[in-house]
Design a protein around this motif. Structure first.
Motif, PDB file in Angstrom:
ATOM      1  N   TYR A 189      -1.862   3.554  -1.002  1.00  0.00           N
ATOM      2  CA  TYR A 189      -3.038   3.014  -1.635  1.00  0.00           C
ATOM      3  C   TYR A 189      -3.985   2.740  -0.459  1.00  0.00           C
ATOM      4  O   TYR A 189      -3.770   2.372   0.409  1.00  0.00           O
ATOM      5  CB  TYR A 189      -2.893   1.685  -2.395  1.00  0.00           C
ATOM      6  CG  TYR A 189      -4.103   1.015  -2.693  1.00  0.00           C
ATOM      7  CD1 TYR A 189      -5.023   1.410  -3.737  1.00  0.00           C
ATOM      8  CD2 TYR A 189      -4.599  -0.156  -2.304  1.00  0.00           C
ATOM      9  CE1 TYR A 189      -6.006   0.913  -4.195  1.00  0.00           C
ATOM     10  CE2 TYR A 189      -5.709  -0.796  -2.624  1.00  0.00           C
ATOM     11  CZ  TYR A 189      -6.505  -0.466  -3.787  1.00  0.00           C
ATOM     12  OH  TYR A 189      -7.578  -1.133  -4.102  1.00  0.00           O
ATOM     13  N   ASN A 190      -5.225   3.361  -0.593  1.00  0.00           N
ATOM     14  CA  ASN A 190      -6.451   3.050   0.270  1.00  0.00           C
ATOM     15  C   ASN A 190      -7.488   2.112  -0.097  1.00  0.00           C
ATOM     16  O   ASN A 190      -8.096   2.242  -0.855  1.00  0.00           O
ATOM     17  CB  ASN A 190      -7.084   4.604   0.752  1.00  0.00           C
ATOM     18  CG  ASN A 190      -8.238   4.483   1.712  1.00  0.00           C
ATOM     19  OD1 ASN A 190      -8.627   3.270   2.173  1.00  0.00           O
ATOM     20  ND2 ASN A 190      -8.765   5.438   2.055  1.00  0.00           N
ATOM     21  N   ALA A 191      -7.184   0.900   0.462  1.00  0.00           N
ATOM     22  CA  ALA A 191      -8.061  -0.112   0.005  1.00  0.00           C
ATOM     23  C   ALA A 191      -9.478   0.028   0.193  1.00  0.00           C
ATOM     24  O   ALA A 191     -10.362  -0.489  -0.270  1.00  0.00           O
ATOM     25  CB  ALA A 191      -7.679  -1.429   0.733  1.00  0.00           C
TER      26      ALA A 191
ATOM     27  N   LYS B  96      -8.468   4.068  -3.818  1.00  0.00           N
ATOM     28  CA  LYS B  96      -7.773   5.309  -4.396  1.00  0.00           C
ATOM     29  C   LYS B  96      -6.337   5.097  -3.772  1.00  0.00           C
ATOM     30  O   LYS B  96      -5.929   4.849  -2.733  1.00  0.00           O
ATOM     31  CB  LYS B  96      -8.474   6.742  -4.241  1.00  0.00           C
ATOM     32  CG  LYS B  96      -9.801   6.692  -4.829  1.00  0.00           C
ATOM     33  CD  LYS B  96     -10.510   8.060  -4.504  1.00  0.00           C
ATOM     34  CE  LYS B  96     -12.076   7.876  -5.207  1.00  0.00           C
ATOM     35  NZ  LYS B  96     -12.639   9.209  -4.963  1.00  0.00           N
ATOM     36  N   SER B  97      -5.389   5.974  -4.778  1.00  0.00           N
ATOM     37  CA  SER B  97      -4.037   6.229  -4.360  1.00  0.00           C
ATOM     38  C   SER B  97      -3.618   7.607  -3.981  1.00  0.00           C
ATOM     39  O   SER B  97      -4.348   8.489  -4.747  1.00  0.00           O
ATOM     40  CB  SER B  97      -3.014   5.768  -5.408  1.00  0.00           C
ATOM     41  OG  SER B  97      -3.188   4.208  -5.248  1.00  0.00           O
ATOM     42  N   TYR B  98      -2.923   8.214  -3.080  1.00  0.00           N
ATOM     43  CA  TYR B  98      -2.658   9.330  -2.684  1.00  0.00           C
ATOM     44  C   TYR B  98      -1.240   9.657  -2.557  1.00  0.00           C
ATOM     45  O   TYR B  98      -0.633   8.706  -2.188  1.00  0.00           O
ATOM     46  CB  TYR B  98      -3.452   9.753  -1.382  1.00  0.00           C
ATOM     47  CG  TYR B  98      -4.799   9.655  -1.525  1.00  0.00           C
ATOM     48  CD1 TYR B  98      -5.672  10.565  -1.843  1.00  0.00           C
ATOM     49  CD2 TYR B  98      -5.416   8.593  -0.967  1.00  0.00           C
ATOM     50  CE1 TYR B  98      -7.142  10.312  -1.955  1.00  0.00           C
ATOM     51  CE2 TYR B  98      -6.787   8.239  -1.120  1.00  0.00           C
ATOM     52  CZ  TYR B  98      -7.610   9.198  -1.288  1.00  0.00           C
ATOM     53  OH  TYR B  98      -9.078   9.002  -1.301  1.00  0.00           O
ATOM     54  N   THR B  99      -0.714  10.752  -2.704  1.00  0.00           N
ATOM     55  CA  THR B  99       0.705  11.248  -2.309  1.00  0.00           C
ATOM     56  C   THR B  99       0.682  11.065  -0.988  1.00  0.00           C
ATOM     57  O   THR B  99      -0.143  11.433  -0.253  1.00  0.00           O
ATOM     58  CB  THR B  99       0.712  12.875  -2.864  1.00  0.00           C
ATOM     59  OG1 THR B  99       0.694  12.775  -4.353  1.00  0.00           O
ATOM     60  CG2 THR B  99       2.377  12.956  -2.503  1.00  0.00           C
ATOM     61  N   VAL B 100       2.059  10.510  -0.405  1.00  0.00           N
ATOM     62  CA  VAL B 100       2.176  10.319   0.673  1.00  0.00           C
ATOM     63  C   VAL B 100       3.746  10.662   1.366  1.00  0.00           C
ATOM     64  O   VAL B 100       4.594  10.883   0.574  1.00  0.00           O
ATOM     65  CB  VAL B 100       2.119   8.793   1.014  1.00  0.00           C
ATOM     66  CG1 VAL B 100       3.374   7.924   0.471  1.00  0.00           C
ATOM     67  CG2 VAL B 100       1.933   8.391   2.782  1.00  0.00           C
ATOM     68  N   LYS B 101       3.672  11.106   2.736  1.00  0.00           N
ATOM     69  CA  LYS B 101       4.891  11.273   3.199  1.00  0.00           C
ATOM     70  C   LYS B 101       4.998  10.765   4.832  1.00  0.00           C
ATOM     71  O   LYS B 101       3.871  10.678   5.247  1.00  0.00           O
ATOM     72  CB  LYS B 101       5.036  12.867   3.475  1.00  0.00           C
ATOM     73  CG  LYS B 101       6.203  13.180   4.599  1.00  0.00           C
ATOM     74  CD  LYS B 101       6.481  14.740   4.497  1.00  0.00           C
ATOM     75  CE  LYS B 101       6.049  15.356   5.687  1.00  0.00           C
ATOM     76  NZ  LYS B 101       6.092  16.675   5.792  1.00  0.00           N
TER      77      LYS B 101
ATOM     78  N   ILE C 268       0.743  -1.176   0.135  1.00  0.00           N
ATOM     79  CA  ILE C 268       0.121  -0.268  -0.169  1.00  0.00           C
ATOM     80  C   ILE C 268       0.811   1.121  -0.034  1.00  0.00           C
ATOM     81  O   ILE C 268       0.265   2.422  -0.432  1.00  0.00           O
ATOM     82  CB  ILE C 268      -0.963   0.098   1.284  1.00  0.00           C
ATOM     83  CG1 ILE C 268      -0.263  -0.040   2.649  1.00  0.00           C
ATOM     84  CG2 ILE C 268      -2.142  -1.221   0.946  1.00  0.00           C
ATOM     85  CD1 ILE C 268      -1.135   0.590   3.899  1.00  0.00           C
ATOM     86  N   LEU C 269       2.044   1.230   0.542  1.00  0.00           N
ATOM     87  CA  LEU C 269       3.158   2.136   0.272  1.00  0.00           C
ATOM     88  C   LEU C 269       4.163   1.797  -0.922  1.00  0.00           C
ATOM     89  O   LEU C 269       4.443   0.848  -0.831  1.00  0.00           O
ATOM     90  CB  LEU C 269       3.805   2.314   1.703  1.00  0.00           C
ATOM     91  CG  LEU C 269       3.135   2.874   2.782  1.00  0.00           C
ATOM     92  CD1 LEU C 269       3.970   2.881   3.936  1.00  0.00           C
ATOM     93  CD2 LEU C 269       2.738   4.294   2.352  1.00  0.00           C
ATOM     94  N   ASP C 270       4.289   2.912  -1.730  1.00  0.00           N
ATOM     95  CA  ASP C 270       4.950   2.478  -2.999  1.00  0.00           C
ATOM     96  C   ASP C 270       5.685   3.637  -3.444  1.00  0.00           C
ATOM     97  O   ASP C 270       5.479   4.753  -3.304  1.00  0.00           O
ATOM     98  CB  ASP C 270       3.794   2.184  -3.997  1.00  0.00           C
ATOM     99  CG  ASP C 270       4.553   1.700  -5.380  1.00  0.00           C
ATOM    100  OD1 ASP C 270       5.386   0.707  -5.226  1.00  0.00           O
ATOM    101  OD2 ASP C 270       4.097   2.147  -6.460  1.00  0.00           O
ATOM    102  N   GLN C 271       7.160   3.178  -3.858  1.00  0.00           N
ATOM    103  CA  GLN C 271       7.775   4.093  -4.421  1.00  0.00           C
ATOM    104  C   GLN C 271       8.471   5.368  -3.489  1.00  0.00           C
ATOM    105  O   GLN C 271       8.512   6.411  -3.863  1.00  0.00           O
ATOM    106  CB  GLN C 271       7.515   4.843  -5.726  1.00  0.00           C
ATOM    107  CG  GLN C 271       7.278   3.552  -6.789  1.00  0.00           C
ATOM    108  CD  GLN C 271       8.767   2.952  -7.166  1.00  0.00           C
ATOM    109  OE1 GLN C 271       9.698   3.656  -7.485  1.00  0.00           O
ATOM    110  NE2 GLN C 271       8.548   1.736  -7.413  1.00  0.00           N
ATOM    111  N   LEU C 272       8.708   4.949  -2.137  1.00  0.00           N
ATOM    112  CA  LEU C 272       9.184   6.181  -1.288  1.00  0.00           C
ATOM    113  C   LEU C 272      10.575   6.081  -1.355  1.00  0.00           C
ATOM    114  O   LEU C 272      11.434   5.049  -1.341  1.00  0.00           O
ATOM    115  CB  LEU C 272       8.741   5.819   0.084  1.00  0.00           C
ATOM    116  CG  LEU C 272       7.136   5.902   0.320  1.00  0.00           C
ATOM    117  CD1 LEU C 272       6.573   5.465   1.628  1.00  0.00           C
ATOM    118  CD2 LEU C 272       6.633   7.394   0.107  1.00  0.00           C
ATOM    119  N   HIS C 273      10.983   7.366  -1.167  1.00  0.00           N
ATOM    120  CA  HIS C 273      12.619   7.531  -1.139  1.00  0.00           C
ATOM    121  C   HIS C 273      12.992   8.236   0.080  1.00  0.00           C
ATOM    122  O   HIS C 273      12.310   9.177   0.707  1.00  0.00           O
ATOM    123  CB  HIS C 273      13.203   8.348  -2.283  1.00  0.00           C
ATOM    124  CG  HIS C 273      12.678   7.773  -3.547  1.00  0.00           C
ATOM    125  ND1 HIS C 273      13.600   6.672  -4.045  1.00  0.00           N
ATOM    126  CD2 HIS C 273      11.804   7.674  -4.490  1.00  0.00           C
ATOM    127  CE1 HIS C 273      13.138   6.176  -5.266  1.00  0.00           C
ATOM    128  NE2 HIS C 273      11.776   6.833  -5.537  1.00  0.00           N
TER     129      HIS C 273
END
Length: 147
Positions: free
Chosen positions: A105-107, A111-116, A88-93
């Motif tokens: 990703y919110n199951a 929907k998917s949202y930008t995340v920090k 559900i968390l993807d491509q974090l740096h």
């Protein structure tokens, strides 16, 4: 002149505090299992220099997807997959103590949202996950799972 020296000294002190505040937060600090408000557990892991988070355990009383499947996924082919184990968390740096640049990703909604994601250096067993929708955001607190 004295005012300017005081300002420079105060500014320098502020910079030192800012740059040393997160010195205990390394990329490895994030790698673990985190229990989110509501009871779900996410495991944050790293592949090369990219971070991901997968569902390790669902909440005991989920608010949707009661059958444990990804029912709300916009991709009809993925609606029959089990939620446990999906990323559900993807491509974090990792950058300056924070994980960012990816999505969550919110199951519950599909929907998917930008995340920090960040950890306060005063308590490395608590992290915060902030999902953004435009200028709006929602922040979740997660606590490190200690076996």
């Amino acid at each position: 002149m004295i005012y300017m020296l005081r300002y420079k000294a105060l500014f320098s002190f502020f910079l030192i505090i800012c740059f040393t505040a997160d010195s205990t937060i390394t990329p490895e600090t994030y790698i673990d299992k985190w229990k989110i408000q509501g009871g779900s557990i996410i495991e944050i892991y790293k592949k090369q220099d990219v971070f991901y988070g997968k569902i390790d355990k669902r909440a005991e009383k989920p608010i949707s997807n009661l059958n444990g499947l990804d029912n709300k996924n916009p991709d009809l082919n993925l609606r029959s997959r089990k939620l446990v184990g999906i990323d559900i968390l993807d491509q974090l740096h990792f950058n300056e103590g924070v994980l960012s640049g990816g999505t969550i990703y919110n199951a519950d909604s599909g929907k998917s949202y930008t995340v920090k994601v960040w950890i306060n250096s005063d308590d490395i067993n608590t992290c915060y996950i902030r999902a953004y929708k435009g200028i709006l955001f929602k922040t979740f607190e997660a606590v490190r799972v200690i076996d």
